[in-house]
Design a protein around this motif. Structure first.
Motif, short mmCIF file in Angstrom:
data_model
loop_
_atom_site.label_atom_id
_atom_site.label_comp_id
_atom_site.label_asym_id
_atom_site.label_seq_id
_atom_site.Cartn_x
_atom_site.Cartn_y
_atom_site.Cartn_z
N GLU A 1 0.83 -1.21 0.00
CA GLU A 1 0.00 0.00 0.00
C GLU A 1 0.87 1.26 0.00
O GLU A 1 0.54 2.25 -0.66
N ASP A 2 1.97 1.23 0.74
CA ASP A 2 2.88 2.37 0.77
C ASP A 2 3.49 2.62 -0.60
O ASP A 2 3.54 3.76 -1.08
N VAL A 3 3.95 1.56 -1.25
CA VAL A 3 4.53 1.69 -2.58
C VAL A 3 3.48 2.18 -3.58
O VAL A 3 3.75 3.08 -4.39
N GLU A 4 2.29 1.63 -3.51
CA GLU A 4 1.22 2.03 -4.43
C GLU A 4 0.88 3.50 -4.26
O GLU A 4 0.68 4.24 -5.23
N ARG A 5 0.83 3.96 -3.01
CA ARG A 5 0.51 5.37 -2.74
C ARG A 5 1.57 6.29 -3.33
O ARG A 5 1.25 7.28 -4.02
N GLN A 6 2.84 5.97 -3.09
CA GLN A 6 3.89 6.84 -3.57
C GLN A 6 4.06 6.73 -5.09
O GLN A 6 4.39 7.72 -5.76
N TRP A 7 3.83 5.55 -5.62
CA TRP A 7 3.87 5.37 -7.07
C TRP A 7 2.83 6.25 -7.74
O TRP A 7 3.12 6.93 -8.75
N SER A 8 1.63 6.27 -7.20
CA SER A 8 0.55 7.06 -7.81
C SER A 8 0.81 8.55 -7.65
O SER A 8 0.42 9.35 -8.52
N GLN A 9 1.49 8.96 -6.58
CA GLN A 9 1.81 10.38 -6.40
C GLN A 9 2.77 10.87 -7.47
O GLN A 9 2.80 12.06 -7.78
N HIS A 10 3.54 9.96 -8.04
CA HIS A 10 4.44 10.32 -9.13
C HIS A 10 3.75 10.23 -10.49
O HIS A 10 4.39 10.47 -11.51
N ASN A 11 2.49 9.85 -10.48
CA ASN A 11 1.78 9.63 -11.74
C ASN A 11 2.54 8.66 -12.64
O ASN A 11 2.58 8.82 -13.87
N ALA A 12 3.15 7.67 -12.02
CA ALA A 12 3.98 6.72 -12.76
C ALA A 12 3.13 5.69 -13.48
O ALA A 12 2.05 5.32 -13.04
N LYS A 13 3.66 5.23 -14.59
CA LYS A 13 3.02 4.16 -15.34
C LYS A 13 3.90 2.92 -15.27
O LYS A 13 3.73 2.09 -14.38
N ASP A 14 4.84 2.79 -16.18
CA ASP A 14 5.71 1.62 -16.16
C ASP A 14 6.97 1.84 -15.33
O ASP A 14 7.45 0.93 -14.68
N ALA B 1 15.99 4.33 -14.27
CA ALA B 1 14.55 4.42 -14.02
C ALA B 1 14.16 3.18 -13.21
O ALA B 1 14.76 2.12 -13.35
N LEU B 2 13.16 3.33 -12.36
CA LEU B 2 12.75 2.21 -11.53
C LEU B 2 11.37 1.71 -11.93
O LEU B 2 10.43 2.50 -12.07
N THR B 3 11.27 0.41 -12.11
CA THR B 3 9.97 -0.22 -12.24
C THR B 3 9.33 -0.24 -10.85
O THR B 3 9.97 0.09 -9.84
N LYS B 4 8.08 -0.65 -10.78
CA LYS B 4 7.42 -0.70 -9.48
C LYS B 4 8.14 -1.68 -8.56
O LYS B 4 8.30 -1.41 -7.35
#
Length: 323
Positions: A112-125, A178-181
């Motif tokens: 959940e922490d990773v998903e939250r921060q990933w979405s804050q970056h508007n990241a895709k791949d 670049a970092l993947t999820k």
């Protein structure tokens, strides 16, 4: 006091910024913190058992929700959780079932922490370092260099950026900057990823090794957890830590901890945090000493598992996650 660190992995809190939009963790935690696998709390605080550690280990990110429940509602919620933990429905919670539950709550928190921060970056791949750096540290470009020297805890923002950059490079398995999820998980939670452990060790040594001689003296080791000025007035738990340093930590007896000794300290081999916590909870709650817990035994010790002392009970929470 030794258990405090057997249940500990030490990592640098990842990033802090002055931006209103930030993906960094708690902005107040700019320096090194004892960031546990199972909880942000210390299991033992100056020699005293800290039940907040058990609450977070058992409940994960839902621990604070129980602070707004009455004892009756806490027990009601806890009873439902116990039913989930008892996977074979035999009326008992075993060590294995409790371990499985603790691992589930921790994995859930990380994802959940990773998903939250990933979405804050508007990241895709992927997230590019340049984009991450602009979001988290872009404010540095507009600041007076004199303002960047040191913050209140002695860590410059530039130094945090440098350390994030280094950790990013280690997490970047394919070297494309670049970092993947999956790689982002390694960056945010290096304590949980074996190939990141060397960076955890390095960051730990940098934070504790104040004179920068590449090793940790006993005074640096003690100074990282205790700010007293007189050794004669030290509490017993500090004296115990000095003994731990001399007897167990300093394995080659040269008066210092080297990189390998720090690794054995904060990432002890063959030590399972979830098993240790499960054993601890059973030991504290198993009144008939049969090495397993009934629902009644757990509810009798509800304050150990979920503890609610709040007077502002709030509304009952309605989360029903599958396990």
């Amino acid at each position: 006091m030794d258990n405090k660190f057997l249940l500990t992995l030490v990592i640098l809190t990842y990033s802090a910024t002055a931006l209103a939009f930030t993906v960094a963790t708690d902005v107040d935690n700019k320096g090194r913190v004892l960031n546990k696998n199972l909880s942000h709390e210390a299991h033992f605080d100056q020699g005293e058992h800290n039940e907040d550690y058990d609450h977070e280990a058992f409940l994960g990110d839902e621990a604070k929700e129980f602070d707004h429940l009455s004892p009756e509602e806490s027990k009601n919620r806890l009873g439902k959780i116990v039913d989930k933990i008892d996977r074979d429905n035999d009326g008992f919670v075993t060590e294995a079932e409790l371990k499985s539950w603790i691992q589930y709550t921790q994995k859930k928190y990380i994802l959940e922490d990773v998903e939250r921060q990933w979405s804050q970056h508007n990241a895709k791949d992927k997230i590019m370092w340049a984009d991450y750096r602009k979001t988290v540290y872009g404010f540095l470009d507009d600041m007076d260099p004199n303002e960047l020297e040191k913050d209140d805890e002695g860590y410059s923002y530039r130094d945090m950026q440098r350390r994030d950059r280094r950790r990013w490079s280690v997490a970047d398995g394919d070297g494309d900057d670049a970092l993947t999820k999956e790689e982002f998980v390694s960056f945010l939670h290096p304590e949980d990823v074996p190939h990141m452990h060397d960076i955890v060790i390095l960051e730990t040594m940098e934070d504790i090794d104040k004179d920068k001689d590449g090793k940790i003296s006993q005074e640096e080791y003690i100074g990282d957890m205790y700010r007293g000025t007189s050794e004669e007035d030290e509490p017993d738990w500090v004296k115990s830590e000095r003994e731990q340093f001399n007897v167990y930590r300093d394995q080659n007896k040269d008066g210092y901890l080297d990189q390998n000794e720090v690794k054995n300290w904060i990432i002890p081999p063959d030590f399972d945090h979830a098993i240790a916590e499960a054993k601890h909870l059973i030991y504290e709650s198993d009144t008939d000493e049969d090495a397993k817990l009934t629902k009644e035994e757990i509810l009798d010790k509800y304050d150990l598992f979920v503890g609610s002392q709040a007077t502002d009970f709030g509304e009952a929470l309605t989360r029903h996650d599958e396990f």
